[in-house]
Design an enzyme around this catalytic site. Structure first.
Site, PDB file in Angstrom:
ATOM      1  N   LYS A 141       2.247  -0.869   6.655  1.00 63.99           N
ATOM      2  CA  LYS A 141       1.420   0.357   6.458  1.00 63.99           C
ATOM      3  C   LYS A 141       1.182   0.968   7.673  1.00 63.99           C
ATOM      4  O   LYS A 141       2.474   1.432   8.442  1.00 63.99           O
ATOM      5  CB  LYS A 141       0.039  -0.171   5.922  1.00 63.99           C
ATOM      6  CG  LYS A 141       0.368  -1.190   4.778  1.00 63.99           C
ATOM      7  CD  LYS A 141      -1.168  -1.339   4.095  1.00 63.99           C
ATOM      8  CE  LYS A 141      -0.650  -2.558   2.748  1.00 63.99           C
ATOM      9  NZ  LYS A 141      -1.932  -2.296   2.029  1.00 63.99           N
ATOM     10  N   GLU A 172       1.504  -5.512  -7.819  1.00 63.83           N
ATOM     11  CA  GLU A 172       0.369  -5.618  -6.972  1.00 63.83           C
ATOM     12  C   GLU A 172      -0.861  -5.077  -7.747  1.00 63.83           C
ATOM     13  O   GLU A 172      -1.144  -3.820  -7.749  1.00 63.83           O
ATOM     14  CB  GLU A 172       0.710  -4.636  -5.536  1.00 63.83           C
ATOM     15  CG  GLU A 172       1.893  -4.761  -4.918  1.00 63.83           C
ATOM     16  CD  GLU A 172       1.836  -4.362  -3.431  1.00 63.83           C
ATOM     17  OE1 GLU A 172       1.995  -5.321  -2.462  1.00 63.83           O
ATOM     18  OE2 GLU A 172       1.691  -3.287  -3.243  1.00 63.83           O
ATOM     19  N   GLY A 230      -5.556  -6.101   0.174  1.00 59.61           N
ATOM     20  CA  GLY A 230      -6.646  -5.973   1.469  1.00 59.61           C
ATOM     21  C   GLY A 230      -7.698  -6.279   1.404  1.00 59.61           C
ATOM     22  O   GLY A 230      -8.433  -6.237   2.108  1.00 59.61           O
ATOM     23  N   SER A 235      -3.025  -9.818  -0.863  1.00 61.53           N
ATOM     24  CA  SER A 235      -3.609 -10.864  -0.141  1.00 61.53           C
ATOM     25  C   SER A 235      -2.544 -11.886  -0.326  1.00 61.53           C
ATOM     26  O   SER A 235      -3.365 -13.061  -0.235  1.00 61.53           O
ATOM     27  CB  SER A 235      -4.907 -10.933  -0.815  1.00 61.53           C
ATOM     28  OG  SER A 235      -5.772  -9.905  -0.502  1.00 61.53           O
ATOM     29  N   ASN A 282       5.046  -5.126   4.569  1.00 65.59           N
ATOM     30  CA  ASN A 282       4.536  -3.638   4.696  1.00 65.59           C
ATOM     31  C   ASN A 282       3.642  -3.562   5.734  1.00 65.59           C
ATOM     32  O   ASN A 282       2.458  -3.761   5.536  1.00 65.59           O
ATOM     33  CB  ASN A 282       4.016  -3.289   3.095  1.00 65.59           C
ATOM     34  CG  ASN A 282       3.430  -1.809   3.108  1.00 65.59           C
ATOM     35  OD1 ASN A 282       3.620  -1.181   4.034  1.00 65.59           O
ATOM     36  ND2 ASN A 282       2.610  -1.931   1.927  1.00 65.59           N
ATOM     37  N   HIS A 297       3.689   2.835  -3.910  1.00 70.00           N
ATOM     38  CA  HIS A 297       2.604   1.936  -3.403  1.00 70.00           C
ATOM     39  C   HIS A 297       1.130   2.272  -4.051  1.00 70.00           C
ATOM     40  O   HIS A 297       1.181   3.605  -4.055  1.00 70.00           O
ATOM     41  CB  HIS A 297       2.618   1.744  -1.929  1.00 70.00           C
ATOM     42  CG  HIS A 297       1.702   0.650  -1.437  1.00 70.00           C
ATOM     43  ND1 HIS A 297       0.340   0.601  -1.297  1.00 70.00           N
ATOM     44  CD2 HIS A 297       1.975  -0.743  -1.183  1.00 70.00           C
ATOM     45  CE1 HIS A 297      -0.260  -0.420  -0.926  1.00 70.00           C
ATOM     46  NE2 HIS A 297       0.621  -1.263  -0.900  1.00 70.00           N
ATOM     47  N   GLU A 334      -1.669   2.520  -2.441  1.00 69.77           N
ATOM     48  CA  GLU A 334      -2.384   3.513  -1.536  1.00 69.77           C
ATOM     49  C   GLU A 334      -1.765   4.982  -1.754  1.00 69.77           C
ATOM     50  O   GLU A 334      -2.644   5.774  -1.379  1.00 69.77           O
ATOM     51  CB  GLU A 334      -2.189   2.957  -0.135  1.00 69.77           C
ATOM     52  CG  GLU A 334      -2.867   1.760   0.135  1.00 69.77           C
ATOM     53  CD  GLU A 334      -2.575   0.831   0.912  1.00 69.77           C
ATOM     54  OE1 GLU A 334      -1.653   1.144   1.779  1.00 69.77           O
ATOM     55  OE2 GLU A 334      -3.132  -0.614   0.713  1.00 69.77           O
TER      56      GLU A 334
HETATM   57  P1  PGA Z   1      -2.248  -7.059   1.461  1.00 65.13           P
HETATM   58  O1  PGA Z   1      -1.397  -5.704   1.015  1.00 65.13           O
HETATM   59  O2  PGA Z   1      -1.249  -8.283   1.644  1.00 65.13           O
HETATM   60  O3  PGA Z   1      -2.993  -6.784   2.868  1.00 65.13           O
HETATM   61  O4  PGA Z   1      -3.048  -7.418   0.386  1.00 65.13           O
HETATM   62  C1  PGA Z   1      -0.175  -5.880  -0.063  1.00 65.13           C
HETATM   63  C2  PGA Z   1       0.249  -4.440   0.203  1.00 65.13           C
HETATM   64  O5  PGA Z   1      -0.481  -3.496  -0.016  1.00 65.13           O
HETATM   65  O6  PGA Z   1       1.619  -4.340  -0.227  1.00 65.13           O
END
Ligand code: PGA
Length: 257
Positions: free
Chosen positions: A11, A169, A175, A215, A9, A97, A99
């Site tokens: 983003k 997630e 993140g 992560s 992803n 997601h 976010e």
């Molecule tokens: P990250 O993000 O691996 O940077 O923690 C995962 C995601 O949001 O899909």
């Protein structure tokens, strides 16, 4: 047997030139992916979908978008339909997601509309679910997961449900560098799979792939992927570089269950 699925992803990162460079690098790494029994999906921003699609056409790497709208077309300024996403070469679309839930008013109801639209257009939804830190600390993890899974799959038939991918997630792990332990991931994934048995049946629940996200790094990939109900990863930060993402894919492909 569920085929491991690793999705990147990206983003809101990568210009078109940068996206071409990254996907070219990944293509060189995974030229014959199918032999490794693993599915790899790249989810660049909308602006780079067509270009990345061109780069990966003759490889086994697949393309996904990061969101969609549920109508085919119309006066919906700024939105992108599943039909358009397919047209750009995608087979997958990330939906719900955290976010988008946190910053863009995504709800279980809008997730449900998008999941149904994606399925109707022949795209595979990667439906994201997961609790916030405060919810975990309050002992509400399973309750939140139940709401996300039941809400997102409301009125989705067993036949359609069998086609989707779910990404667990935990929001506190995204993140932050704080990964869920393999046991925490397995516990949540097993809860989701048992819930799918109740909502549908054993066959459907057994065929739905559940990715872990939050992560994921080269160093924690193997231990996470060894868990019986962890069928892949949704990778954010570590998917932005050829080196880290290709090591994650290689490590995941070495795990035999
Ligand atoms: P990250 O993000 O691996 O940077 O923690 C995962 C995601 O949001 O899909």
């Amino acid at each position: 047997m569920r085929k491991t699925i690793i999705a990147g992803n990206w983003k809101m990162y990568k210009t078109i030139v940068e996206a071409i460079e990254l996907s070219n690098g990944l293509k060189r790494e995974f030229y014959k992916l199918d032999n490794q029994g693993i599915e790899v999906v790249l989810c660049p921003p909308f602006t780079a979908l067509s270009e990345v699609n061109e780069v990966i056409t003759e490889s086994e790497i697949k393309l996904g978008a990061q969101d969609c709208y549920w109508k085919d077309e119309g006066a919906f300024t700024g939105e992108v339909s599943c039909k358009m996403i397919k047209d750009a070469g995608c087979q997958f679309v990330i939906i719900g997601h955290s976010e988008r839930r946190q910053f863009f008013a995504e709800t279980n109801d809008t997730v449900n509309k998008k999941v149904k639209a994606a399925l109707a257009s022949g795209l595979t939804p990667i439906m994201c679910v997961g609790e916030m830190l405060a919810e975990r600390e309050a002992g509400k993890t399973f309750q939140v997961l139940e709401g996300h899974v039941r809400g997102g799959l409301r009125d989705v038939s067993a036949e359609d449900a069998a086609k989707i991918v779910i990404a667990y997630e935990p929001v506190w792990a995204i993140g932050t560098g704080k990964t869920a332990t393999p046991d925490q991931a397995q516990e949540a994934h097993k809860y989701i799979r048992d819930l799918l048995v109740k909502m549908y049946n054993k066959d459907v629940a057994g065929s739905i792939r559940i990715q872990y996200g939050g992560s994921v790094k080269p160093e924690n990939t193997i231990d996470l992927m060894k868990q019986p109900d962890v069928d892949g990863a949704l990778v954010g930060g570590a998917s932005l570089q050829v080196e880290s993402f290709s090591v994650i894919v290689k490590k995941a492909s070495e795990v035999v269950k």
